[in-house]
Design an enzyme around this catalytic site. Structure first.
Site, PDB file in Angstrom:
ATOM      1  N   SER A 117       0.767 -31.106 -31.397  1.00  0.00           N
ATOM      2  CA  SER A 117      -0.276 -31.879 -31.643  1.00  0.00           C
ATOM      3  C   SER A 117      -1.326 -30.859 -32.230  1.00  0.00           C
ATOM      4  O   SER A 117      -1.961 -30.429 -31.355  1.00  0.00           O
ATOM      5  CB  SER A 117      -0.888 -32.549 -30.073  1.00  0.00           C
ATOM      6  OG  SER A 117      -0.904 -31.625 -29.323  1.00  0.00           O
ATOM      7  N   HIS A 154       5.529 -34.198 -27.400  1.00  0.00           N
ATOM      8  CA  HIS A 154       6.387 -33.284 -26.949  1.00  0.00           C
ATOM      9  C   HIS A 154       7.643 -33.909 -26.091  1.00  0.00           C
ATOM     10  O   HIS A 154       8.462 -32.903 -25.793  1.00  0.00           O
ATOM     11  CB  HIS A 154       5.747 -32.483 -25.696  1.00  0.00           C
ATOM     12  CG  HIS A 154       4.457 -31.704 -26.444  1.00  0.00           C
ATOM     13  ND1 HIS A 154       3.624 -31.187 -25.684  1.00  0.00           N
ATOM     14  CD2 HIS A 154       4.112 -31.341 -27.748  1.00  0.00           C
ATOM     15  CE1 HIS A 154       2.704 -30.435 -26.295  1.00  0.00           C
ATOM     16  NE2 HIS A 154       3.056 -30.687 -27.527  1.00  0.00           N
ATOM     17  N   GLU A 190       0.496 -34.465 -21.206  1.00  0.00           N
ATOM     18  CA  GLU A 190       1.096 -33.323 -20.406  1.00  0.00           C
ATOM     19  C   GLU A 190       0.299 -33.597 -18.994  1.00  0.00           C
ATOM     20  O   GLU A 190      -0.756 -33.946 -18.724  1.00  0.00           O
ATOM     21  CB  GLU A 190       0.300 -32.064 -20.914  1.00  0.00           C
ATOM     22  CG  GLU A 190       1.093 -31.600 -22.029  1.00  0.00           C
ATOM     23  CD  GLU A 190       0.032 -30.180 -22.520  1.00  0.00           C
ATOM     24  OE1 GLU A 190      -0.574 -29.553 -21.793  1.00  0.00           O
ATOM     25  OE2 GLU A 190       0.135 -30.079 -23.568  1.00  0.00           O
ATOM     26  N   GLU A 241       7.964 -28.411 -23.589  1.00  0.00           N
ATOM     27  CA  GLU A 241       7.457 -27.425 -22.672  1.00  0.00           C
ATOM     28  C   GLU A 241       8.022 -27.433 -21.483  1.00  0.00           C
ATOM     29  O   GLU A 241       7.425 -26.804 -20.633  1.00  0.00           O
ATOM     30  CB  GLU A 241       5.900 -27.736 -22.345  1.00  0.00           C
ATOM     31  CG  GLU A 241       4.948 -27.684 -23.881  1.00  0.00           C
ATOM     32  CD  GLU A 241       3.370 -27.992 -23.692  1.00  0.00           C
ATOM     33  OE1 GLU A 241       2.984 -27.863 -22.584  1.00  0.00           O
ATOM     34  OE2 GLU A 241       2.756 -27.759 -24.645  1.00  0.00           O
ATOM     35  N   ASP A 295      -3.285 -33.256 -19.854  1.00  0.00           N
ATOM     36  CA  ASP A 295      -3.899 -33.205 -21.266  1.00  0.00           C
ATOM     37  C   ASP A 295      -3.477 -34.588 -21.814  1.00  0.00           C
ATOM     38  O   ASP A 295      -2.153 -34.818 -22.259  1.00  0.00           O
ATOM     39  CB  ASP A 295      -3.001 -31.956 -22.049  1.00  0.00           C
ATOM     40  CG  ASP A 295      -3.515 -31.918 -23.353  1.00  0.00           C
ATOM     41  OD1 ASP A 295      -4.432 -32.492 -23.692  1.00  0.00           O
ATOM     42  OD2 ASP A 295      -2.812 -31.133 -24.164  1.00  0.00           O
ATOM     43  N   GLU A 333      -7.883 -33.112 -20.140  1.00  0.00           N
ATOM     44  CA  GLU A 333      -8.194 -32.270 -21.479  1.00  0.00           C
ATOM     45  C   GLU A 333      -8.116 -33.394 -22.694  1.00  0.00           C
ATOM     46  O   GLU A 333      -7.290 -34.422 -22.514  1.00  0.00           O
ATOM     47  CB  GLU A 333      -6.815 -31.209 -21.512  1.00  0.00           C
ATOM     48  CG  GLU A 333      -6.929 -30.417 -23.085  1.00  0.00           C
ATOM     49  CD  GLU A 333      -5.713 -29.358 -22.654  1.00  0.00           C
ATOM     50  OE1 GLU A 333      -5.119 -29.185 -21.712  1.00  0.00           O
ATOM     51  OE2 GLU A 333      -5.034 -29.227 -23.799  1.00  0.00           O
ATOM     52  N   ASP A 371      -9.905 -29.176 -26.327  1.00  0.00           N
ATOM     53  CA  ASP A 371      -8.577 -28.499 -27.075  1.00  0.00           C
ATOM     54  C   ASP A 371      -8.822 -28.662 -28.256  1.00  0.00           C
ATOM     55  O   ASP A 371      -9.568 -28.162 -29.281  1.00  0.00           O
ATOM     56  CB  ASP A 371      -7.345 -29.021 -26.191  1.00  0.00           C
ATOM     57  CG  ASP A 371      -6.260 -28.232 -27.173  1.00  0.00           C
ATOM     58  OD1 ASP A 371      -6.456 -27.073 -27.986  1.00  0.00           O
ATOM     59  OD2 ASP A 371      -4.926 -28.594 -27.065  1.00  0.00           O
ATOM     60  N   LYS A 404      -6.662 -20.919 -27.549  1.00  0.00           N
ATOM     61  CA  LYS A 404      -5.316 -20.657 -28.386  1.00  0.00           C
ATOM     62  C   LYS A 404      -5.467 -19.962 -29.211  1.00  0.00           C
ATOM     63  O   LYS A 404      -6.078 -20.428 -30.427  1.00  0.00           O
ATOM     64  CB  LYS A 404      -4.603 -22.123 -28.560  1.00  0.00           C
ATOM     65  CG  LYS A 404      -4.493 -23.180 -27.724  1.00  0.00           C
ATOM     66  CD  LYS A 404      -3.775 -24.390 -28.208  1.00  0.00           C
ATOM     67  CE  LYS A 404      -3.329 -25.286 -27.278  1.00  0.00           C
ATOM     68  NZ  LYS A 404      -3.359 -26.692 -27.900  1.00  0.00           N
ATOM     69  N   HIS A 428      -0.554 -21.717 -24.271  1.00  0.00           N
ATOM     70  CA  HIS A 428       0.645 -21.375 -25.052  1.00  0.00           C
ATOM     71  C   HIS A 428       0.506 -22.552 -26.078  1.00  0.00           C
ATOM     72  O   HIS A 428      -0.432 -23.202 -26.290  1.00  0.00           O
ATOM     73  CB  HIS A 428       1.699 -21.527 -24.214  1.00  0.00           C
ATOM     74  CG  HIS A 428       2.357 -22.854 -23.619  1.00  0.00           C
ATOM     75  ND1 HIS A 428       3.502 -23.419 -23.201  1.00  0.00           N
ATOM     76  CD2 HIS A 428       1.071 -23.642 -23.339  1.00  0.00           C
ATOM     77  CE1 HIS A 428       3.162 -24.416 -22.966  1.00  0.00           C
ATOM     78  NE2 HIS A 428       1.902 -24.932 -22.736  1.00  0.00           N
ATOM     79  N   LYS A 479      -2.413 -22.060 -18.923  1.00  0.00           N
ATOM     80  CA  LYS A 479      -1.188 -23.147 -18.982  1.00  0.00           C
ATOM     81  C   LYS A 479      -0.090 -22.509 -20.226  1.00  0.00           C
ATOM     82  O   LYS A 479      -0.350 -22.219 -21.125  1.00  0.00           O
ATOM     83  CB  LYS A 479      -1.745 -24.419 -19.313  1.00  0.00           C
ATOM     84  CG  LYS A 479      -2.212 -24.933 -20.709  1.00  0.00           C
ATOM     85  CD  LYS A 479      -2.563 -26.495 -21.032  1.00  0.00           C
ATOM     86  CE  LYS A 479      -2.477 -26.661 -22.484  1.00  0.00           C
ATOM     87  NZ  LYS A 479      -2.711 -27.982 -22.686  1.00  0.00           N
TER      88      LYS A 479
HETATM   89  P1  PGA Z   1       0.655 -28.375 -29.002  1.00  0.00           P
HETATM   90  O1  PGA Z   1       0.403 -28.888 -27.374  1.00  0.00           O
HETATM   91  O2  PGA Z   1       0.945 -26.810 -28.682  1.00  0.00           O
HETATM   92  O3  PGA Z   1       1.691 -29.154 -29.471  1.00  0.00           O
HETATM   93  O4  PGA Z   1      -0.679 -28.353 -29.665  1.00  0.00           O
HETATM   94  C1  PGA Z   1      -0.302 -28.147 -26.503  1.00  0.00           C
HETATM   95  C2  PGA Z   1      -1.681 -28.779 -26.234  1.00  0.00           C
HETATM   96  O5  PGA Z   1      -2.365 -29.712 -26.881  1.00  0.00           O
HETATM   97  O6  PGA Z   1      -2.445 -28.155 -25.353  1.00  0.00           O
HETATM   98 ZN    ZN Z   2      -4.145 -29.817 -25.459  1.00  0.00          ZN
END
Ligand code: PGA
Ligand code: ZN
Length: 424
Positions: A52, A172, A181, A223, A255, A296, A323, A348, A376, A399
């Site tokens: 995503s 995911h 999440e 994940e 999330d 999130e 995010d 990230k 991650h 996370k």
């Molecule tokens: P992604 O998901 O690594 O697929 O973007 C993680 C997140 O959205 O935090």
């Molecule tokens: Zn996210």
């Protein structure tokens, strides 16, 4: 004269060679690994990849064509071997900022789309590892030196609170859950105690899922969290609540990755269509019923108004985290602060593309008194760089998925070692 090893090493270390290759990540898709050789040894780094992906992220370079369904990274590998490598050879790896700035200049685009963030970041990470070795420092201590700068700002070294994604949904997982999440956030004092609690809760949840839905419910998503055949957030949260029975102090983080359910200019989830106000009420209900500490991306990445409303209404109770909204990008972080759109940032490194810029993004977000969650990606490797990063910049949370699967545990296991070192 007594030989001062520390000085000799830091003065003399030079990048001798750099070699990149295509490897596969945890989703079985190509990514880039780098081997950087200096006088102190060989330093390896590899980069993760999201599913995503935010619109404002630095861009990964993919080959296109038939191989790996277009996802090959040989162009990015070539950019390291032929363009970046020759330019940074001979440089002192302790010059992180200088080397990162050189790569940004070589790329010349706003989103690193020419050389590829997946070419620039692994070099930046390997340089950072080599820089730490040149000063005989653990990576997290070296990063904390860079973070503190000169004159140094105060920073206490501590291991952040881990957030374990134990139920997977969204992009995911192969189930009907719209929220991506469902994380548990144990509140023990030590990281090792939190990891143990998470492992026990995860194993407990596995039994609960098997008893309720049969064996197919214990299959896992990208994940490492379970991907049971359920479709409502409340079902996932009820199952998690059962697993938390003997762990009453454990909190929950979600999330939502709401950009994924913003379709045809409407929020569409759980078989219904929501207005912004309706979605806010949906979240309010969840936080009334469950011990949620953060949400999130509760609204889509360009829905500033949605973020503003929820921050105004709920940030006295929970942390609203951006995010996809922010993409570790200083411009977006500043805009979000100005608009009072969130109070926490997911960080990230591959969303921005260099370690220097990642550290700057953390500094900026912290200057607004936001909470920091180092993260991650859903397609990851066993590289554990983000663990040292999280400790080095004094993040509040980290996370890295479930307390299961190698690429997730690589990060948590590294934090166990760091905690041992810090304690002693
Ligand atoms: P992604 O998901 O690594 O697929 O973007 C993680 C997140 O959205 O935090
Ligand atoms: Zn996210």
């Amino acid at each position: 004269m007594v030989k001062n090893l520390f000085m000799v090493k830091s003065l003399n270390s030079k990048i001798k060679s750099i070699k990149a290759r295509e490897i596969l990540n945890s989703r079985g898709e190509p990514t880039v690994e780098v081997e950087l050789k200096t006088d102190d040894g060989i330093f390896v780094a590899s980069v993760p990849s999201g599913a995503s992906i935010g619109e404002n992220e630095a861009k990964e370079l993919r080959d296109g064509g038939k191989k790996y369904f277009g996802k090959g990274v040989l162009k990015a590998v070539g950019n390291i071997n032929k363009i970046i490598g020759p330019r940074i050879k001979g440089k002192n790896p302790a010059k992180q900022k200088e080397i990162d700035e050189l790569m940004i200049k070589l790329d010349g685009t706003k989103d690193k789309s020419k050389l590829g963030a997946n070419a620039i970041l692994p070099v930046s990470m390997a340089v950072c590892r080599a820089g730490a070795a040149s000063k005989d420092l653990s990576l997290y201590k070296y990063i904390s030196q860079i973070y503190r700068g000169s004159p140094p700002v105060n920073l206490t070294l501590m291991v952040p609170t881990p957030c374990f994604n134990i139920i997977n949904g969204g992009t995911h997982a192969g189930n009907k859950l719209d929220i991506q999440e469902f994380m548990i956030v144990p509140q023990k004092k030590l990281f090792s105690e939190n990891l143990r609690a998470a492992s026990e809760i995860y194993q407990g949840l596995k039994k609960i899922l098997k008893n309720n839905f049969g064996e197919q419910a214990i299959n896992v998503g990208d994940e490492g969290g379970f991907a049971p055949p359920i479709s409502h957030a409340s079902e996932a949260l009820n199952l998690i609540s059962q697993a938390l029975k003997n762990y009453p102090d454990t909190k929950i983080g979600l999330d939502c990755a709401a950009s994924q359910y913003w379709k045809d200019k409407k929020y569409q989830l759980e078989g219904a269509v929501f207005t912004k106000e309706g979605l806010l009420i949906f979240y309010e209900d969840l936080i009334k019923k469950y011990p949620i500490i953060f949400l999130e991306d509760p609204f889509s990445e360009n829905d500033w108004q949605g973020f503003q409303e929820i921050t105004k209404k709920l940030s006295n109770k929970i942390i609203i985290v951006g995010d996809d909204l922010l993409c570790t990008n200083p411009r977006r972080i500043k805009e979000a602060e100005k608009k009072n759109a969130c109070r926490g940032a997911i960080i990230k490194p591959n969303q921005i593309g260099t370690i220097t810029e990642t550290i700057e993004a953390v500094k900026l977000a912290k200057s607004f008194n936001w909470k920091i969650i180092i993260s991650h990606r859903s397609g990851d490797t066993c590289d554990d760089f983000i663990s040292d990063l999280a400790v080095g910049v004094g993040a509040d949370f980290i996370k890295s998925g479930a307390p299961a699967r190698g690429e997730r545990l690589a990060k948590y296991n590294r934090l166990l070692k760091i905690e041992e070192e810090i304690k002693s």
